[in-house]
Design an enzyme around this catalytic site. Structure first.
Site, PDB file in Angstrom:
ATOM      1  N   VAL A  81       2.729  13.487  20.851  1.00 10.53           N
ATOM      2  CA  VAL A  81       2.919  14.325  19.655  1.00 10.53           C
ATOM      3  C   VAL A  81       1.723  15.234  19.378  1.00 10.53           C
ATOM      4  O   VAL A  81       1.854  16.236  18.671  1.00 10.53           O
ATOM      5  CB  VAL A  81       3.249  13.485  18.396  1.00 10.53           C
ATOM      6  CG1 VAL A  81       4.554  12.733  18.578  1.00 10.53           C
ATOM      7  CG2 VAL A  81       2.103  12.545  18.035  1.00 10.53           C
TER       8      VAL A  81
ATOM      9  N   ASN B 234       6.576   9.034  12.578  1.00 10.44           N
ATOM     10  CA  ASN B 234       5.980   7.704  12.464  1.00 10.44           C
ATOM     11  C   ASN B 234       4.787   7.505  13.399  1.00 10.44           C
ATOM     12  O   ASN B 234       3.952   6.645  13.140  1.00 10.44           O
ATOM     13  CB  ASN B 234       7.061   6.655  12.758  1.00 10.44           C
ATOM     14  CG  ASN B 234       6.479   5.277  12.985  1.00 10.44           C
ATOM     15  OD1 ASN B 234       6.044   4.611  12.050  1.00 10.44           O
ATOM     16  ND2 ASN B 234       6.442   4.845  14.242  1.00 10.44           N
TER      17      ASN B 234
ATOM     18  N   SER C 187       0.356   6.363   4.297  1.00 12.85           N
ATOM     19  CA  SER C 187      -0.207   5.021   4.120  1.00 12.85           C
ATOM     20  C   SER C 187      -0.837   4.939   2.737  1.00 12.85           C
ATOM     21  O   SER C 187      -1.245   5.965   2.170  1.00 12.85           O
ATOM     22  CB  SER C 187      -1.283   4.762   5.179  1.00 12.85           C
ATOM     23  OG  SER C 187      -2.043   3.623   4.859  1.00 12.85           O
TER      24      SER C 187
ATOM     25  N   TYR D 114      -8.584   7.867   9.420  1.00  8.56           N
ATOM     26  CA  TYR D 114      -7.189   7.479   9.154  1.00  8.56           C
ATOM     27  C   TYR D 114      -6.762   7.910   7.755  1.00  8.56           C
ATOM     28  O   TYR D 114      -5.679   8.470   7.571  1.00  8.56           O
ATOM     29  CB  TYR D 114      -7.055   5.966   9.321  1.00  8.56           C
ATOM     30  CG  TYR D 114      -5.640   5.449   9.282  1.00  8.56           C
ATOM     31  CD1 TYR D 114      -4.768   5.664  10.345  1.00  8.56           C
ATOM     32  CD2 TYR D 114      -5.178   4.717   8.189  1.00  8.56           C
ATOM     33  CE1 TYR D 114      -3.474   5.171  10.329  1.00  8.56           C
ATOM     34  CE2 TYR D 114      -3.885   4.218   8.159  1.00  8.56           C
ATOM     35  CZ  TYR D 114      -3.037   4.444   9.234  1.00  8.56           C
ATOM     36  OH  TYR D 114      -1.752   3.953   9.205  1.00  8.56           O
TER      37      TYR D 114
ATOM     38  N   ILE E 177       1.329  -4.326   6.359  1.00 12.14           N
ATOM     39  CA  ILE E 177       2.621  -4.740   6.904  1.00 12.14           C
ATOM     40  C   ILE E 177       2.379  -5.691   8.082  1.00 12.14           C
ATOM     41  O   ILE E 177       1.459  -5.479   8.880  1.00 12.14           O
ATOM     42  CB  ILE E 177       3.440  -3.519   7.375  1.00 12.14           C
ATOM     43  CG1 ILE E 177       3.566  -2.479   6.235  1.00 12.14           C
ATOM     44  CG2 ILE E 177       4.813  -3.950   7.878  1.00 12.14           C
ATOM     45  CD1 ILE E 177       4.258  -2.960   4.975  1.00 12.14           C
TER      46      ILE E 177
END
Length: 246
Positions: free
Chosen positions: A63, A89, A141, A154, A187
């Site tokens: 990507v 994603n 996130s 991030y 998660i």
């Protein structure tokens, strides 16, 4: 062209992306699974998806590479005839305090998480505009909302996705294209399974529901945003974090 809706999901061979693919398949969507490199178990995933009576095709692309994304989107449209749902994603982490973070580690995370979201979306949007419909669901996130020490790269990438989502939602709403983001918290995936019990306990203390979420719980929110039930929702960020960030 299939009468079923077609969903292209990036980074969908494992973790949350895989669960999203299975959830959408279970609800009657044909699935285009993006991958960066062939991995063990991909044929098993294809069979698992097709057990729901829908079609599944793998479409390869890094990507972070615009030209590869262009080819991937063309291939998806050639195979299915359209793209109704895009789930951005694909993502990586390269955590570290900024005093020790290498420039290439910052850039790698931005390239895949944020620029990757642009690369895929930029190539999908013309098709959605032409068909005057579409859903784009971007995976951000909670650290893009609230920040987290040791994750400047991030957090920056995921915060950028939120700004990207809101701006794009305003650009394409008149074409009946809805753009939303989800912001998962902690998660229970392969990335968190390696944590010690003490670390997990420390995390759970920060979460009002006192537990990590499951990939299935994330996938069900994506299913809602991909469905007609969300037809009056655009430009929103939905936290899926057990109340960690309020």
């Amino acid at each position: 062209m299939s009468e079923r809706k077609v969903a292209l999901i990036t980074g969908a061979t494992r973790g949350i992306g895989k669960e999203i693919a299975l959830e959408l398949a279970q609800n009657g969507f044909d699935i285009a699974v993006n991958y960066r490199s062939m991995q063990e178990g991909m044929e098993d995933l294809k069979k698992e998806i097709e057990e729901y009576g829908v079609r599944c095709e793998f479409v390869g692309a890094d990507v972070a590479n615009f030209e590869q994304c262009e080819s991937m989107v063309k291939e998806t449209v050639e195979k299915f005839g359209k793209i109704d749902i895009l789930v951005n994603n694909a993502g990586i982490t390269k955590d570290g305090l900024i005093m020790r973070m290498k420039k290439e580690d910052f850039e790698a995370v931005i390239d895949i998480n944020l620029i990757g979201t642009f690369n895929v979306t930029r190539n999908v949007i013309p098709y959605m505009i032409k068909q005057k419909s579409g859903r784009i669901i971007n995976v951000s996130s909670v650290v893009g909302v609230a920040g987290n020490a040791g994750q400047t790269n991030y957090s920056a990438s995921k915060a950028g996705i939120i700004g990207f989502t809101k701006s794009l939602a305003k650009e394409v709403a008149s074409r009946n294209i809805l753009v939303n983001a989800i912001a998962p918290g902690f998660i229970d995936t392969d990335m968190t399974k390696v944590l010690s019990d003490n670390v997990k306990e420390g995390i759970n203390v920060q979460i009002p529901l006192r537990r990590m979420g499951s990939p299935k719980e994330v996938a069900k929110v994506v299913k809602f945003l991909a469905s007609e039930d969300s037809s009056y929702i655009t430009g929103q960020v939905i936290n899926i974090d057990g109340g960690m960030v309020m």
